[in-house]
Design a protein around this motif. Structure first.
Motif, PDB file in Angstrom:
ATOM      1  N   LEU A  21       0.870  -1.171   0.000  1.00  0.00           N
ATOM      2  CA  LEU A  21       0.000   0.000   0.000  1.00  0.00           C
ATOM      3  C   LEU A  21       0.910   1.223   0.000  1.00  0.00           C
ATOM      4  CD1 LEU A  21      -2.677  -0.774   2.752  1.00  0.00           C
ATOM      5  CD2 LEU A  21      -3.019  -0.715   0.286  1.00  0.00           C
ATOM      6  N   LYS A  22       0.435   2.312  -0.590  1.00  0.00           N
ATOM      7  CA  LYS A  22       1.236   3.543  -0.580  1.00  0.00           C
ATOM      8  C   LYS A  22       1.329   4.067   0.846  1.00  0.00           C
ATOM      9  CE  LYS A  22       1.255   6.563  -4.038  1.00  0.00           C
ATOM     10  NZ  LYS A  22       0.787   7.607  -4.924  1.00  0.00           N
ATOM     11  N   PRO A  23       2.502   4.578   1.249  1.00  0.00           N
ATOM     12  CA  PRO A  23       2.603   5.145   2.592  1.00  0.00           C
ATOM     13  C   PRO A  23       1.738   6.397   2.729  1.00  0.00           C
ATOM     14  CG  PRO A  23       4.605   5.562   1.328  1.00  0.00           C
ATOM     15  CD  PRO A  23       3.745   4.672   0.484  1.00  0.00           C
ATOM     16  N   THR A  24       1.302   6.686   3.945  1.00  0.00           N
ATOM     17  CA  THR A  24       0.546   7.922   4.187  1.00  0.00           C
ATOM     18  C   THR A  24       1.510   9.097   4.071  1.00  0.00           C
ATOM     19  OG1 THR A  24       1.038   7.877   6.530  1.00  0.00           O
ATOM     20  CG2 THR A  24      -0.977   6.742   5.834  1.00  0.00           C
ATOM     21  N   GLY A  25       0.974  10.309   3.995  1.00  0.00           N
ATOM     22  CA  GLY A  25       1.816  11.505   3.896  1.00  0.00           C
ATOM     23  C   GLY A  25       2.797  11.580   5.056  1.00  0.00           C
ATOM     24  N   GLU A  26       2.319  11.275   6.268  1.00  0.00           N
ATOM     25  CA  GLU A  26       3.164  11.354   7.456  1.00  0.00           C
ATOM     26  C   GLU A  26       4.308  10.335   7.365  1.00  0.00           C
ATOM     27  OE1 GLU A  26       1.212  10.186  11.033  1.00  0.00           O
ATOM     28  OE2 GLU A  26       2.910  10.772  12.288  1.00  0.00           O
ATOM     29  N   GLN A  27       3.946   9.102   6.944  1.00  0.00           N
ATOM     30  CA  GLN A  27       4.968   8.044   6.822  1.00  0.00           C
ATOM     31  C   GLN A  27       6.004   8.423   5.763  1.00  0.00           C
ATOM     32  OE1 GLN A  27       2.264   4.885   5.942  1.00  0.00           O
ATOM     33  NE2 GLN A  27       2.076   4.231   8.068  1.00  0.00           N
ATOM     34  N   LYS A  28       5.501   9.021   4.663  1.00  0.00           N
ATOM     35  CA  LYS A  28       6.395   9.397   3.567  1.00  0.00           C
ATOM     36  C   LYS A  28       7.378  10.474   4.031  1.00  0.00           C
ATOM     37  CE  LYS A  28       3.902   9.852  -0.136  1.00  0.00           C
ATOM     38  NZ  LYS A  28       3.181  10.538  -1.195  1.00  0.00           N
ATOM     39  N   ASN A  29       6.860  11.492   4.739  1.00  0.00           N
ATOM     40  CA  ASN A  29       7.724  12.586   5.199  1.00  0.00           C
ATOM     41  C   ASN A  29       8.797  12.077   6.150  1.00  0.00           C
ATOM     42  OD1 ASN A  29       6.227  14.301   3.713  1.00  0.00           O
ATOM     43  ND2 ASN A  29       5.027  15.123   5.411  1.00  0.00           N
ATOM     44  N   LEU A  30       8.387  11.204   7.084  1.00  0.00           N
ATOM     45  CA  LEU A  30       9.345  10.677   8.065  1.00  0.00           C
ATOM     46  C   LEU A  30      10.416   9.833   7.372  1.00  0.00           C
ATOM     47  CD1 LEU A  30       9.798  10.771  11.101  1.00  0.00           C
ATOM     48  CD2 LEU A  30       8.591   8.607  11.297  1.00  0.00           C
ATOM     49  N   ALA A  31       9.966   9.020   6.378  1.00  0.00           N
ATOM     50  CA  ALA A  31      10.912   8.162   5.655  1.00  0.00           C
ATOM     51  C   ALA A  31      11.894   9.016   4.856  1.00  0.00           C
ATOM     52  CB  ALA A  31      10.167   7.211   4.721  1.00  0.00           C
ATOM     53  N   MET A  32      11.398  10.095   4.232  1.00  0.00           N
ATOM     54  CA  MET A  32      12.285  10.956   3.434  1.00  0.00           C
ATOM     55  C   MET A  32      13.313  11.643   4.325  1.00  0.00           C
ATOM     56  SD  MET A  32      10.243  12.653   0.270  1.00  0.00           S
ATOM     57  CE  MET A  32       8.954  13.437   1.168  1.00  0.00           C
ATOM     58  N   LEU A  33      12.854  12.057   5.518  1.00  0.00           N
ATOM     59  CA  LEU A  33      13.752  12.714   6.475  1.00  0.00           C
ATOM     60  C   LEU A  33      14.859  11.748   6.895  1.00  0.00           C
ATOM     61  CD1 LEU A  33      13.478  15.541   7.754  1.00  0.00           C
ATOM     62  CD2 LEU A  33      12.509  14.427   9.769  1.00  0.00           C
ATOM     63  N   SER A  34      14.457  10.530   7.300  1.00  0.00           N
ATOM     64  CA  SER A  34      15.436   9.525   7.755  1.00  0.00           C
ATOM     65  C   SER A  34      16.370   9.117   6.625  1.00  0.00           C
ATOM     66  CB  SER A  34      14.727   8.248   8.237  1.00  0.00           C
ATOM     67  OG  SER A  34      13.918   8.537   9.303  1.00  0.00           O
ATOM     68  N   ASN A  35      15.783   8.825   5.459  1.00  0.00           N
ATOM     69  CA  ASN A  35      16.605   8.334   4.350  1.00  0.00           C
ATOM     70  C   ASN A  35      17.514   9.413   3.775  1.00  0.00           C
ATOM     71  OD1 ASN A  35      15.494   5.820   4.649  1.00  0.00           O
ATOM     72  ND2 ASN A  35      13.870   6.151   3.147  1.00  0.00           N
ATOM     73  N   GLY A  36      17.013  10.673   3.764  1.00  0.00           N
ATOM     74  CA  GLY A  36      17.844  11.783   3.304  1.00  0.00           C
ATOM     75  C   GLY A  36      19.053  11.945   4.216  1.00  0.00           C
ATOM     76  N   PHE A  37      18.805  11.822   5.513  1.00  0.00           N
ATOM     77  CA  PHE A  37      19.851  11.893   6.528  1.00  0.00           C
ATOM     78  C   PHE A  37      20.894  10.801   6.277  1.00  0.00           C
ATOM     79  CE2 PHE A  37      20.997  11.406  11.141  1.00  0.00           C
ATOM     80  CZ  PHE A  37      21.419  12.709  11.341  1.00  0.00           C
ATOM     81  N   ARG A  38      20.410   9.572   6.019  1.00  0.00           N
ATOM     82  CA  ARG A  38      21.319   8.438   5.783  1.00  0.00           C
ATOM     83  C   ARG A  38      22.174   8.668   4.527  1.00  0.00           C
ATOM     84  NH1 ARG A  38      19.564   5.378   9.426  1.00  0.00           N
ATOM     85  NH2 ARG A  38      17.402   4.809   9.765  1.00  0.00           N
ATOM     86  N   HIS A  39      21.535   9.154   3.463  1.00  0.00           N
ATOM     87  CA  HIS A  39      22.285   9.364   2.219  1.00  0.00           C
ATOM     88  C   HIS A  39      23.366  10.415   2.407  1.00  0.00           C
ATOM     89  CE1 HIS A  39      20.470   6.937  -1.036  1.00  0.00           C
ATOM     90  NE2 HIS A  39      19.583   6.751  -0.080  1.00  0.00           N
ATOM     91  N   ALA A  40      23.048  11.441   3.221  1.00  0.00           N
ATOM     92  CA  ALA A  40      24.041  12.493   3.471  1.00  0.00           C
ATOM     93  C   ALA A  40      25.240  11.920   4.226  1.00  0.00           C
ATOM     94  CB  ALA A  40      23.402  13.619   4.279  1.00  0.00           C
TER      95      ALA A  40
END
Ligand code: SF4
Length: 218
Positions: A54-73
């Motif tokens: 299922l597609k993640p909710t907006g909240e789940q998407k934002n949190l995942a982008m924050l965490s994953n962006g942090f990891r990539h950096a």
């Protein structure tokens, strides 16, 4: 000119693409490759994410982008550990002094004790990267952090191998894993699948007992 609706759609599509690009690269068609992130979380969630997502909710998407962006950096290093035909993949955020594996978790509230799934994951990283010591660092939105250390632990690794094997087998057999009640359930996008039917069944059971004044067995 873009209307308000089209503009919103365009922004959403851009966010979806960033979310997908930053997410873990898992070969979902290969059941012999299980990521430690899958083996350390709810097996049912990992199964649904591969077979019927299922597609993640907006909240789940934002949190995942924050965490994953942090990891990539930070570096987002990849390695794997082979157990027979099974490969357990892991991504570490950084390795300090070529000795210590570090894993960050972005959270809304700093925990007093580490979450077992995060420790299982970090321990899997120690095996995948052949290191003996690691640090799990929780960071919140205010920039505050708390860290926990972990030494390589064979029993914890046996547990992640066992969980990876179960997921691999169920994926091959096309069998949905059982519900694993935990604090993850409340915010899980599969909550309805796991609990909505059960609630109806339970209500049905009560109704039969109320109507007939006897147990279902009788
Ligand atoms: S609701 Fe709970 S049991 Fe169901 S998939 Fe999500 S985490 Fe797993």
């Amino acid at each position: 000119m873009l209307g308000a609706r089209n503009l919103r759609d365009t922004i959403e599509k851009s966010f979806d693409k960033i979310h997908d690009d930053l997410g873990l690269k898992i070969d979902k068609s290969n059941s012999d490759r299980i990521h430690a992130a899958e083996a350390s979380t709810c097996t049912r969630l990992a199964y649904y994410d591969r077979r019927d997502p299922l597609k993640p909710t907006g909240e789940q998407k934002n949190l995942a982008m924050l965490s994953n962006g942090f990891r990539h950096a930070l570096g987002n290093l990849h390695s794997e550990y082979k157990v027979d035909a099974l490969s357990i993949e892991a991504n570490a955020d950084i390795i300090i002094a070529e000795e210590f594996v570090v894993r960050f978790e972005v959270v809304s509230e700093l925990p007093e004790v580490p979450k077992p799934r995060h420790m299982l994951y970090l321990n899997a990283c120690l095996f995948a990267f052949k290191k003996d010591e690691g640090f799990l660092i929780y960071v919140n939105g205010d920039g505050k952090s708390v860290e926990f250390s972990l030494s390589k632990n064979n029993r914890m690794f046996e547990e992640i191998v066992r969980r990876a094997r179960v997921l691999s087998t169920l994926l091959k057999e096309g069998k949905t894993p059982i519900v694993e009640p935990s604090e993850l359930c409340q915010r899980c996008r599969y909550y309805e699948r796991c609990y909505a039917v059960r609630e109806k069944e339970e209500k049905g059971g009560d109704l039969i007992a109320e109507l007939f004044g006897k147990s279902k067995k009788n």
